[in-house]
Design a protein around this motif. Structure first.
Motif, PDB file in Angstrom:
ATOM      1  N   VAL A  65      11.064   8.239 -19.150  1.00  0.00           N
ATOM      2  CA  VAL A  65      10.084   7.630 -18.258  1.00  0.00           C
ATOM      3  C   VAL A  65      10.175   8.211 -16.854  1.00  0.00           C
ATOM      4  O   VAL A  65       9.156   8.393 -16.187  1.00  0.00           O
ATOM      5  CB  VAL A  65      10.248   6.088 -18.238  1.00  0.00           C
ATOM      6  N   PHE A  66      11.386   8.538 -16.400  1.00  0.00           N
ATOM      7  CA  PHE A  66      11.525   9.115 -15.066  1.00  0.00           C
ATOM      8  C   PHE A  66      10.838  10.482 -14.992  1.00  0.00           C
ATOM      9  O   PHE A  66      10.144  10.788 -14.024  1.00  0.00           O
ATOM     10  CB  PHE A  66      12.996   9.242 -14.670  1.00  0.00           C
ATOM     11  N   ASP A  67      11.042  11.309 -16.023  1.00  0.00           N
ATOM     12  CA  ASP A  67      10.380  12.617 -16.050  1.00  0.00           C
ATOM     13  C   ASP A  67       8.866  12.466 -16.149  1.00  0.00           C
ATOM     14  O   ASP A  67       8.107  13.229 -15.550  1.00  0.00           O
ATOM     15  CB  ASP A  67      10.895  13.452 -17.223  1.00  0.00           C
ATOM     16  N   TRP A  68       8.430  11.465 -16.907  1.00  0.00           N
ATOM     17  CA  TRP A  68       7.002  11.182 -17.057  1.00  0.00           C
ATOM     18  C   TRP A  68       6.411  10.759 -15.714  1.00  0.00           C
ATOM     19  O   TRP A  68       5.344  11.207 -15.322  1.00  0.00           O
ATOM     20  CB  TRP A  68       6.853  10.103 -18.099  1.00  0.00           C
ATOM     21  N   LEU A  69       7.124   9.897 -14.993  1.00  0.00           N
ATOM     22  CA  LEU A  69       6.682   9.465 -13.667  1.00  0.00           C
ATOM     23  C   LEU A  69       6.665  10.639 -12.692  1.00  0.00           C
ATOM     24  O   LEU A  69       5.734  10.762 -11.882  1.00  0.00           O
ATOM     25  CB  LEU A  69       7.589   8.358 -13.130  1.00  0.00           C
ATOM     26  N   ASP A  70       7.655  11.504 -12.787  1.00  0.00           N
ATOM     27  CA  ASP A  70       7.711  12.665 -11.904  1.00  0.00           C
ATOM     28  C   ASP A  70       6.506  13.585 -12.130  1.00  0.00           C
ATOM     29  O   ASP A  70       5.887  14.062 -11.178  1.00  0.00           O
ATOM     30  CB  ASP A  70       9.018  13.420 -12.130  1.00  0.00           C
ATOM     31  N   ALA A  71       6.161  13.824 -13.391  1.00  0.00           N
ATOM     32  CA  ALA A  71       4.992  14.657 -13.698  1.00  0.00           C
ATOM     33  C   ALA A  71       3.704  13.975 -13.242  1.00  0.00           C
ATOM     34  O   ALA A  71       2.806  14.620 -12.685  1.00  0.00           O
ATOM     35  CB  ALA A  71       4.937  14.943 -15.198  1.00  0.00           C
ATOM     36  N   PHE A  72       3.618  12.671 -13.447  1.00  0.00           N
ATOM     37  CA  PHE A  72       2.446  11.898 -13.008  1.00  0.00           C
ATOM     38  C   PHE A  72       2.317  11.955 -11.486  1.00  0.00           C
ATOM     39  O   PHE A  72       1.231  12.150 -10.951  1.00  0.00           O
ATOM     40  CB  PHE A  72       2.587  10.449 -13.493  1.00  0.00           C
ATOM     41  N   SER A  73       3.448  11.810 -10.791  1.00  0.00           N
ATOM     42  CA  SER A  73       3.434  11.836  -9.328  1.00  0.00           C
ATOM     43  C   SER A  73       3.019  13.196  -8.794  1.00  0.00           C
ATOM     44  O   SER A  73       2.307  13.276  -7.794  1.00  0.00           O
ATOM     45  CB  SER A  73       4.822  11.492  -8.780  1.00  0.00           C
ATOM     46  N   SER A  74       3.452  14.266  -9.460  1.00  0.00           N
ATOM     47  CA  SER A  74       3.080  15.596  -8.985  1.00  0.00           C
ATOM     48  C   SER A  74       1.581  15.835  -9.095  1.00  0.00           C
ATOM     49  O   SER A  74       1.009  16.562  -8.286  1.00  0.00           O
ATOM     50  CB  SER A  74       3.850  16.668  -9.758  1.00  0.00           C
ATOM     51  N   ILE A  75       0.937  15.210 -10.044  1.00  0.00           N
ATOM     52  CA  ILE A  75      -0.520  15.337 -10.178  1.00  0.00           C
ATOM     53  C   ILE A  75      -1.225  14.440  -9.166  1.00  0.00           C
ATOM     54  O   ILE A  75      -2.195  14.844  -8.532  1.00  0.00           O
ATOM     55  CB  ILE A  75      -0.961  14.986 -11.609  1.00  0.00           C
ATOM     56  N   CYS A  76      -0.715  13.219  -8.993  1.00  0.00           N
ATOM     57  CA  CYS A  76      -1.387  12.248  -8.139  1.00  0.00           C
ATOM     58  C   CYS A  76      -1.062  12.400  -6.660  1.00  0.00           C
ATOM     59  O   CYS A  76      -1.685  11.743  -5.831  1.00  0.00           O
ATOM     60  CB  CYS A  76      -1.043  10.834  -8.597  1.00  0.00           C
ATOM     61  N   GLU A  77      -0.086  13.240  -6.307  1.00  0.00           N
ATOM     62  CA  GLU A  77       0.257  13.450  -4.891  1.00  0.00           C
ATOM     63  C   GLU A  77      -0.925  13.985  -4.103  1.00  0.00           C
ATOM     64  O   GLU A  77      -1.068  13.727  -2.916  1.00  0.00           O
ATOM     65  CB  GLU A  77       1.428  14.429  -4.772  1.00  0.00           C
ATOM     66  N   ARG A  78      -1.772  14.721  -4.777  1.00  0.00           N
ATOM     67  CA  ARG A  78      -2.922  15.328  -4.107  1.00  0.00           C
ATOM     68  C   ARG A  78      -3.917  14.290  -3.596  1.00  0.00           C
ATOM     69  O   ARG A  78      -4.764  14.589  -2.781  1.00  0.00           O
ATOM     70  CB  ARG A  78      -3.626  16.290  -5.055  1.00  0.00           C
ATOM     71  N   SER A  79      -3.819  13.080  -4.096  1.00  0.00           N
ATOM     72  CA  SER A  79      -4.746  12.033  -3.650  1.00  0.00           C
ATOM     73  C   SER A  79      -4.348  11.468  -2.295  1.00  0.00           C
ATOM     74  O   SER A  79      -5.124  10.747  -1.678  1.00  0.00           O
ATOM     75  CB  SER A  79      -4.810  10.906  -4.689  1.00  0.00           C
ATOM     76  N   GLY A  80      -3.136  11.781  -1.808  1.00  0.00           N
ATOM     77  CA  GLY A  80      -2.696  11.352  -0.487  1.00  0.00           C
ATOM     78  C   GLY A  80      -2.178   9.930  -0.426  1.00  0.00           C
ATOM     79  O   GLY A  80      -2.058   9.358   0.657  1.00  0.00           O
ATOM     80  N   GLU A  81      -1.840   9.335  -1.551  1.00  0.00           N
ATOM     81  CA  GLU A  81      -1.333   7.962  -1.574  1.00  0.00           C
ATOM     82  C   GLU A  81       0.193   7.948  -1.464  1.00  0.00           C
ATOM     83  O   GLU A  81       0.855   8.940  -1.720  1.00  0.00           O
ATOM     84  CB  GLU A  81      -1.777   7.270  -2.863  1.00  0.00           C
ATOM     85  N   THR A  82       0.724   6.803  -1.094  1.00  0.00           N
ATOM     86  CA  THR A  82       2.168   6.667  -0.956  1.00  0.00           C
ATOM     87  C   THR A  82       2.827   6.633  -2.335  1.00  0.00           C
ATOM     88  O   THR A  82       2.165   6.405  -3.353  1.00  0.00           O
ATOM     89  CB  THR A  82       2.529   5.376  -0.194  1.00  0.00           C
ATOM     90  N   GLU A  83       4.138   6.844  -2.338  1.00  0.00           N
ATOM     91  CA  GLU A  83       4.897   6.850  -3.588  1.00  0.00           C
ATOM     92  C   GLU A  83       4.848   5.490  -4.287  1.00  0.00           C
ATOM     93  O   GLU A  83       4.787   5.416  -5.513  1.00  0.00           O
ATOM     94  CB  GLU A  83       6.344   7.261  -3.314  1.00  0.00           C
ATOM     95  N   GLU A  84       4.842   4.410  -3.514  1.00  0.00           N
ATOM     96  CA  GLU A  84       4.793   3.067  -4.099  1.00  0.00           C
ATOM     97  C   GLU A  84       3.473   2.832  -4.833  1.00  0.00           C
ATOM     98  O   GLU A  84       3.445   2.245  -5.911  1.00  0.00           O
ATOM     99  CB  GLU A  84       4.989   1.990  -3.018  1.00  0.00           C
ATOM    100  N   VAL A  85       2.382   3.301  -4.256  1.00  0.00           N
ATOM    101  CA  VAL A  85       1.077   3.137  -4.883  1.00  0.00           C
ATOM    102  C   VAL A  85       1.002   3.966  -6.160  1.00  0.00           C
ATOM    103  O   VAL A  85       0.484   3.506  -7.191  1.00  0.00           O
ATOM    104  CB  VAL A  85      -0.058   3.520  -3.897  1.00  0.00           C
TER     105      VAL A  85
END
Length: 111
Positions: A65-85
């Protein structure tokens, strides 16, 4: 009164296959939504559940799940939202995939 004896064709037409429809909608959301934002393999403009599902498909039988979240975060970082969101969006996407029956909790311990 009409008489029709091709029951297999009628069963296919009237008895849907919801798992196939869900899987194709999650795999290719552009085909269902007819939008321009879903072009390309994975973009931050896609629905969160679709992103999580595509990442899930690329994994093996078990997924960390941590690796899955990391991959998800790398895609969604471009949206400019905080890590908590982003974590909240990921948790909601995982809950939706669990509700749809695509994932289940493993009792296997890490290590």
């Amino acid at each position: 009164v009409y008489h029709y004896n091709k029951s297999i064709a009628l069963k296919k037409a009237f008895n849907g296959n919801p798992r196939h429809v869900l899987q194709s909608a999650l795999s290719t959301p552009r085909a269902l939504l007819h939008c321009r934002c879903c072009r390309g393999p994975l973009t931050h403009t896609m629905e969160d559940t679709c992103i999580a599902f595509k990442l899930f498909q690329g994994s093996g039988r078990l997924i960390n799940v941590f690796d899955w979240l990391d991959a998800f975060s790398s895609i969604c970082e471009r949206s400019g939202e905080t890590e908590e969101v982003i974590q909240a969006r990921f948790a909601r996407a995982i809950a939706e995939l669990h509700l749809l029956g695509y994932i289940k909790r493993s009792s296997r311990k890490a290590g």
